[in-house]
Design an enzyme around this catalytic site. Structure first.
Site, PDB file in Angstrom:
ATOM      1  CG  ASN A  13      43.237  35.048  53.023  1.00 53.37           C
ATOM      2  OD1 ASN A  13      42.891  35.909  52.237  1.00 53.37           O
ATOM      3  ND2 ASN A  13      42.641  34.854  54.174  1.00 53.37           N
TER       4      ASN A  13
ATOM      5  CG  ASP B 299      59.535  64.466  15.847  1.00 54.40           C
ATOM      6  OD1 ASP B 299      58.973  65.435  15.329  1.00 54.40           O
ATOM      7  OD2 ASP B 299      60.749  64.235  15.724  1.00 54.40           O
TER       8      ASP B 299
ATOM      9  CG  ASN C 151      35.728  35.253  52.777  1.00 49.83           C
ATOM     10  OD1 ASN C 151      34.621  34.866  52.425  1.00 49.83           O
ATOM     11  ND2 ASN C 151      36.844  34.826  52.219  1.00 49.83           N
TER      12      ASN C 151
ATOM     13  CD  GLU D 277      47.136  37.709  51.476  1.00 47.08           C
ATOM     14  OE1 GLU D 277      47.056  36.998  52.475  1.00 47.08           O
ATOM     15  OE2 GLU D 277      46.205  38.430  51.086  1.00 47.08           O
TER      16      GLU D 277
END
Length: 906
Positions: free
Chosen positions: A741, A373, A716, A331
């Site tokens: 988390n 270039d 997990n 996330e």
């Protein structure tokens, strides 16, 4: 009258082609049609052109100009405009991970409006999107501030009425219309496409269109003008002056034949706005994102069904399934990517680099081919006198002295080569002009003779005291000067210029031409009967002294910068509009293995497959037009390369836009800066090399986060699957899983400030979705081994094997899961042995410590009851330390095996 008809759209490309291919075909078709129209104008006489545009040399009346302005519109070309702030804001939130998180937050809110997980996800989404929006918005504002207007007005000859005398006015460039008579002088920007009517000593800088570093002579049309039908390229037509170029010397009058989008400049610019092609970064993020989403779509239903059937509580199973989905979704990826890119942008800004599009930083790191270039990048973008040679090709100070006298005493506007001769002498102090010489007369340069002559009074060093003599010194194009020579100076002696010797000196000049040098001949004549004035008829019976050879010199640090790019695994290809001999010479001087130079015209008849093969084996492309440049870039991309393009002219804009990362400079034309992703305040490859390192660091830290998070989250969830099948209660509550988390992801906010191992930065890095998937399913289950070990310890040692003791079980696994997930960061962040061979940066170390302390504190904190935690006994922690040490040891062993097997890590 073709110049005054309303604009018609270019032919549409055949259906069934990609948008990018249709856009390229549209650009090619429109540019070709405009070029054909202009060359047709070039082939007609000036009188015919004036008739066709319904104009005269006296200019338009004010009323006629107003009507034409209304009909044809302002004299402006299409420009890419940044979207409005709210559109940019919406795009900042358009990301598959954000979409997943928004969906999950909505489901959680629908299930329970007071669920704290909704707030957690909303904060993550908001910070990530806002950070990205602000950085891109700020970078775009900085890029806009770089635009510099050379001039906003031009001199136009108009009349008050049909019978009035013409008057020259300064009018805004956007009000110039077809049929206007424009007056040009040195320093003027050419406001539209002009057919030259009269000119005197006119030179035009066309580097923005052609890449040619030297100004180009334009036709002196005081002679009868019958048109110039000998070219198919309007840039090469000597009686056309095109929008986007500028006058370096001389004066001219021209009639406007095209304005705005109908100009050659505008035909290219108009096809460069709109949606950009997907870059390497965009494609990579999309592939990785959907790989992880596919894993989530497979794993979450399995977890939900197992928990629903084994526990019987489908509502709890549903919430747990959502928590697992969040656990599987990295996330913080949008935030980490944004922070990485923003940090890279800030670091590059300190090195005088403005990042307009953040994704370009990663593309810069992934770049394995740089098309550049020549002028101003490999060279100093100035003309210098490279050598001064006698008739045998040996350096001779006398040649330099005569060349200097010619350049020093001429009274007209000194061109770049005259100034180069003067600068060379001033630097070396090899020639001193004193009372020995005084000006008598000059025969100015013109483009028919291609030479100029000065006549000087020189006090004689022999003969009668005080007697003076006149010496004529002529400098110009080799062919024209040689035609006037009857003798040459050979080792101080004046000898007759026989046919054999003429062939010999011609070969000397040609050999220098083949080395990419612009060669001028120098000849003299001592006047037998001095007089006050001289004419072109006196330019005869000259004695050839030698040659002056000029070059736009390579930058002193170009070779080192190119070697630095090569050491980083980047192949440099020179794609220039300049002459092939000049390009080959410069490239050889800076250490590029030139091989066979391919002309742009040599790519026109090739199919896509043939061009891909040619582009892969060719290092130098010369005399390449804008469409050919863009096609070469696309051919290299089709071969799987991440391509960068460095350019500053309108002829580079299409290639800048098609490249994975377009790089320009602040002195470039506006359309080139708008097409670029990165703008350099200094046109320097060394700056690019530093940017490449920054880009690879950014990419490495991004991939590091993805692999760490994806593998640990997968491990997990795999552990959850095993536990759910055999344990009569949830192995961890949904809120615990979300908190775990959250703590882990917050600890990863320091990832953008981590350092990368030197070995990682040595070669280009690219997205590898399959590699990430392989990494996840290989490393992830390693953590599951120790998760299951902790399950067994909690079940058997601490007897947390019933619903009544599930909080103890869940608390024990929470701490082990969070600590192993956090500490494993140091195992995965490097292919070396952590802490010994490679240490993380101090921000990562600090965040790791904070995450570990937070995890240890939560079960003992006042928050524990509301989160479902209970305090753990002291005897738990020796078991925890043993599990973590075993986990780190096994992970290092698996890492060693993985690197040996797949020859990769991050």
């Amino acid at each position: 009258m073709t110049m005054l008809t309303p604009r018609t759209p270019a032919k549409l490309a055949p259906p069934g082609r990609s948008r990018r291919e249709r856009k390229a075909a549209e650009l090619e078709s429109r540019t070709r049609l405009v070029g054909e129209r202009l060359t047709a104008i070039s082939a007609r006489s000036g009188v015919q052109v004036l008739q066709e545009v319904d104009a005269s040399t006296a200019g338009l009346t004010h009323a006629e100009a107003a009507l034409r302005l209304e009909r044809h519109g302002p004299n402006v070309v299409a420009q890419e405009r940044a979207p409005r702030w709210y559109v940019q804001l919406a795009k900042a939130f358009w990301n598959p991970f954000i979409a997943v998180l928004v969906f999950l937050a909505a489901v959680m809110y629908w299930q329970d409006p007071e669920d704290p997980g909704v707030v957690i996800l909303s904060v993550m989404v908001g910070i990530s999107g806002l950070l990205r929006f602000w950085q891109e918005f700020r970078s775009g504002r900085a890029a806009d501030a770089l635009k510099q207007l050379v001039t906003t007005t031009c001199a136009v000859q108009r009349r008050a009425g049909s019978g009035s005398a013409p008057t020259t006015f300064e009018v805004p460039m956007d009000q110039v219309v077809p049929g206007d008579v424009v007056k040009l002088a040195a320093g003027d920007l050419i406001p539209a496409d002009l057919r030259i009517v009269t000119a005197k000593d006119l030179s035009v800088a066309q580097a923005a269109l052609s890449g040619e570093s030297l100004p180009v002579a334009k036709a002196d049309t005081r002679a009868p003008d019958l048109g110039r039908p000998d070219t198919t390229d309007p840039v090469e037509a000597d009686n056309l002056a095109l929008m986007g170029t500028s006058v370096t010397s001389g004066t001219a009058t021209g009639v406007v034949v095209a304005t705005g989008a109908d100009t050659y400049f505008g035909s290219m610019a108009g096809s460069l706005v709109g949606e950009r092609p997907q870059t390497n970064f965009d494609t990579g993020v999309r592939r990785v994102s959907f790989l992880l989403i596919r894993f989530m779509l497979v794993m979450v239903p399995v977890v939900f069904m197992i928990n629903g059937f084994t526990k019987g509580d489908w509502d709890e199973a549903f919430l747990f399934g959502i928590a697992v989905a969040v656990g599987l979704t990295p996330e913080m990826l949008p935030m980490v990517v944004s922070a990485n890119l923003a940090r890279g942008a800030v670091a590059m800004s300190r090195r005088k680099v403005v990042v307009k599009r953040l994704n370009a930083i990663q593309n810069l790191g992934a770049m394995d081919v740089l098309c550049t270039d020549k002028t101003g990048t490999l060279t100093e973008d100035r003309i210098v006198l490279d050598r001064y040679l006698d008739v045998h090709g040996q350096e001779d100070g006398e040649v330099l002295e005569y060349g200097y006298l010619n350049s020093h005493f001429q009274t007209g506007l000194k061109n770049l080569m005259d100034q180069a001769v003067i600068d060379r002498v001033d630097e070396a102090e090899e020639v001193v002009v004193d009372a020995r010489f005084s000006m008598v007369d000059e025969i100015p340069f013109d483009f028919a003779r291609r030479r100029m002559t000065v006549v000087l009074d020189r006090n004689s060093v022999v003969g009668d005291f005080g007697r003076s003599e006149h010496i004529m010194i002529t400098k110009g194009a080799v062919e024209e000067v040689l035609d006037l020579c009857t003798h040459m100076t050979d080792r101080g002696e004046r000898v007759e210029l026989t046919e054999q010797l003429r062939w010999h000196v011609t070969r000397i000049a040609e050999d220098n031409n083949l080395q990419g040098l612009r060669v001028l001949a120098v000849a003299t004549r001592t006047i037998d009967t001095p007089r006050e004035t001289y004419s072109v008829a006196d330019e005869d019976r000259l004695t050839l002294v030698g040659f002056l050879a000029f070059l736009d010199p390579p930058k002193a640090d170009a070779a080192r910068a190119l070697q630095g790019l090569s050491d980083k695994g980047i192949a440099v290809k020179v794609v220039t509009g300049d002459n092939e001999l000049v390009a080959a010479r410069v490239c050889a001087d800076v250490g590029i293995d030139v091989g066979q130079v391919v002309l742009g015209s040599g790519t026109d008849g090739l199919g896509d497959a043939e061009l891909r093969a040619l582009a892969a084996r060719t290092t130098v492309f010369a005399k390449v037009n804008p469409v050919q440049k863009a096609r070469i870039v696309r051919a290299l991309q089709a071969e799987g390369h991440t391509v960068g393009f460095l350019g500053d002219g309108i002829n580079d804009a299409a290639a800048l836009r098609d490249a994975d990362v377009g790089i320009s400079v602040d002195t470039a034309v506006d359309i080139a800066k708008e097409s670029a992703d990165i703008i350099l305040l200094e046109k320097d490859l060394t700056v690019l090399e530093q940017g490449v390192v920054q880009g690879r660091t950014t990419f490495g830290n991004t991939v590091k986060y993805i692999k760490m998070t994806a593998s640990s989250n997968f491990g997990n969830v795999f552990s959850v699957l095993v536990a759910s099948a055999f344990i009569p209660f949830q192995p961890m509550l949904a809120i615990m899983l979300l908190v775990q988390n959250l703590v882990y992801d917050i600890s990863q906010l320091a990832t953008p400030w981590d350092r990368m191992d030197e070995e990682y930065l040595r070669k280009p890095r690219n997205w590898d979705a399959k590699g990430i998937g392989r990494f996840m399913v290989t490393i992830g289950p390693v953590s599951s081994i120790f998760d299951i070990s902790m399950f067994l310890i909690m079940w058997h040692v601490f007897e947390a094997n019933s619903t009544a003791s599930q909080s103890l079980f869940q608390s024990g696994w929470f701490i082990e899961g969070l600590l192993s997930q956090t500490l494993i960061v140091h195992m995965i962040r490097t292919r070396k042995i952590p802490f010994i061979q490679s240490r993380a940066s101090w921000p990562v170390m600090v965040m790791t410590v904070l995450a570990v302390l937070t995890g240890l504190w939560l079960p003992f904190s006042p928050l524990a009851p509301s989160l479902g935690f209970v305090a753990l006994p002291a005897s738990y922690f020796p078991w925890l330390i043993g599990v973590l040490l075993a986990y780190c040891t096994l992970t290092q062993l698996v890492k060693t095996w993985y690197i040996r097997t797949f020859n990769t890590w991050l």
